[in-house]
Design an enzyme around this catalytic site. Structure first.
Site, PDB file in Angstrom:
ATOM      1  N   SER A 216       0.951  -1.150   0.039  1.00  0.00           N
ATOM      2  CA  SER A 216       0.264   0.120   0.047  1.00  0.00           C
ATOM      3  C   SER A 216       0.909   1.367  -0.030  1.00  0.00           C
ATOM      4  CB  SER A 216      -0.899   0.145   1.432  1.00  0.00           C
ATOM      5  OG  SER A 216      -0.074   0.363   2.408  1.00  0.00           O
TER       6      SER A 216
ATOM      7  N   ASP B  53      -7.265  -6.127  17.013  1.00  0.00           N
ATOM      8  CA  ASP B  53      -5.890  -5.427  16.861  1.00  0.00           C
ATOM      9  C   ASP B  53      -5.956  -4.049  17.571  1.00  0.00           C
ATOM     10  OD1 ASP B  53      -3.207  -5.520  16.565  1.00  0.00           O
ATOM     11  OD2 ASP B  53      -3.014  -4.640  14.562  1.00  0.00           O
TER      12      ASP B  53
END
EC number: 2.7.11.1
Length: 422
Positions: free
Chosen positions: A108, A216
């Site tokens: 990305s 997370d």
């Protein structure tokens, strides 16, 4: 750290519908492969996303150019930026003015942009979907972000797709990470801690109501919207998120997370629920009030054994100055048995949160907390074992160091079963 020159997006209106998020049909030609390494803006993403994915919510810091690089002539820099912009999909550049590369990962790139009509700043996260892990991250994030609309969760504004890439236009957070803000402040009390936790718990409760488990949660994924003192906190990075129709009733099995924040039931490979998010919030709460970790060891197996036992202490500074009510809150979320752990809704009703620590001492805990945070950051800088997600890292080396290793978990599970069988 904040960006003083950035504009601040207004709070999203309550009546805005999810049709803001639209899909643009794939373009036949894919136009770019290379990115400039440094745009001079001194910005980076607020936290890593899975498998090196840079997060689309930007944390702005005062990072200097690479030490070995000499300042390049203005004309050369402008040409490089122009060449970089020209490689973007034309449908994106027609609507957004590309300003700077603010983050990068294995699959990305993240850029700071301005909407050409409104001049509002946004972040565009581009994910390479030709790679399997890139597709998985993209699908996970889009599955969540297309469904959510909450003031304490980063908002997806628009999506463009090509044959091999996806561009996600998102809110731009310029206020920095949670603990960076605490370090730069001159004061931090229990009341300040409850304000932070109220916002995060509101967002987590909303996610759990929709059947979404973040999986997370950690300080790097909690960003301030703007540099102002009244800024809200936003939950970001949904690359490891799981989506179910009824989060409390559906069991998950995937082993994932960041080691220091991972719940015991994940370590022993038991089917688990969204209670794993509450364990992570317990760890965050502990750090928030002390600047130290409840469970920490450079040896991964010893760290996991600490987590499985669920034993931590309230010793050392500034714990003598922290109220018993605050410690009770931590005890109720850092509970090894997930069935006994507070849910997000129950945590919001805990007396310490409800009263915003009204009965607690208003003693300034900032000095001890900031010193502990800086000490830990310094020690981590000399180690490759930085807190990265199982599928994420700022570098390949740190990614391998922080990954939940399958061999270690097998050995841990074997020992755990031996203990259970007597």
């Amino acid at each position: 750290m904040g960006c003083r020159t950035s504009k601040v997006l207004p709070e999203p209106p309550g009546d805005v519908q999810l049709d803001l998020v639209k899909k643009v049909e794939p373009h036949q030609t894919d136009v770019y492969k290379n990115f400039i390494k440094y745009d001079g803006g001194g910005e980076k993403t607020g936290s890593p996303s899975p498998q090196g994915q840079s997060q689309a919510v930007a944390k702005v810091s005062q990072s200097p150019p690479p030490a070995n690089d000499q300042p390049e002539p203005a004309d050369s820099h402008r040409k490089k930026v122009a060449k970089y912009r020209a490689k973007f999909d034309p449908r994106v550049t027609a609507k957004y003015d590309i300003k700077a590369l603010i983050g990068r990962g294995s699959f990305s790139r993240v850029v700071r942009v301005e909407h050409r009509s409104t001049r509002q700043p946004y972040a565009i996260k581009m994910i390479e979907t030709r790679y399997r892990e890139g597709r998985e991250v993209c699908e996970s994030e889009l599955c969540v972000l297309r469904r959510v609309r909450h003031t304490n969760i980063i908002q997806l504004m628009e999506v463009f797709e090509t044959a091999e890439r996806v561009y996600m236009v998102m809110e731009l957070a310029t206020g920095g990470e949670l603990f960076d803000r605490i370090i730069t402040r001159g004061s931090f009390t229990e009341r300040d801690a409850t304000r932070v936790l109220q916002m995060v718990l509101d967002g987590v409760k909303y996610l759990h109501t929709l059947g979404i488990t973040h999986r997370d949660l950690k300080p790097e994924n909690l960003l301030y919207y703007h540099p102002g003192a009244d800024s809200k906190i936003m939950i970001t990075d949904f690359g490891l998120a799981s989506t179910r129709k009824k989060g409390d009733e559906c069991l998950m099995k995937t082993t994932c997370g960041t080691p220091e924040y991972i719940a015991p039931e994940i370590l022993v490979r038991k089917p688990y629920t969204n209670a794993v998010d509450m364990w992570a919030l317990g760890v965050i709460s502990y750090i928030l009030l002390s600047g130290t970790m409840p469970f920490e060891d450079d040896n991964r197996m010893r760290l996991y054994r600490q987590i499985l036992k669920g034993k931590y202490s309230f010793s050392g500074e500034p714990w003598p100055s922290v109220s018993n009510l605050a410690k009770d809150f931590i005890d109720r979320v850092l509970t090894v048995d997930p069935n006994e752990r507070l849910s997000a809704g129950q945590a919001l009703k805990h007396p310490w949160i409800v009263s915003m620590a009204a009965s607690s001492s208003m003693k300034n805990l900032h000095r001890s907390i900031s010193q502990n945070l800086l000490k830990r950051a310094s020690s981590r800088c000399h180690s490759t074992k930085s807190s990265q997600s199982t599928r994420s890292s700022r570098s390949t080396k740190s990614s391998k160091a922080r990954r939940l290793r399958e061999k270690e978990l097998r050995e841990l599970n074997r020992r755990y079963q031996q203990q259970c069988n007597g």
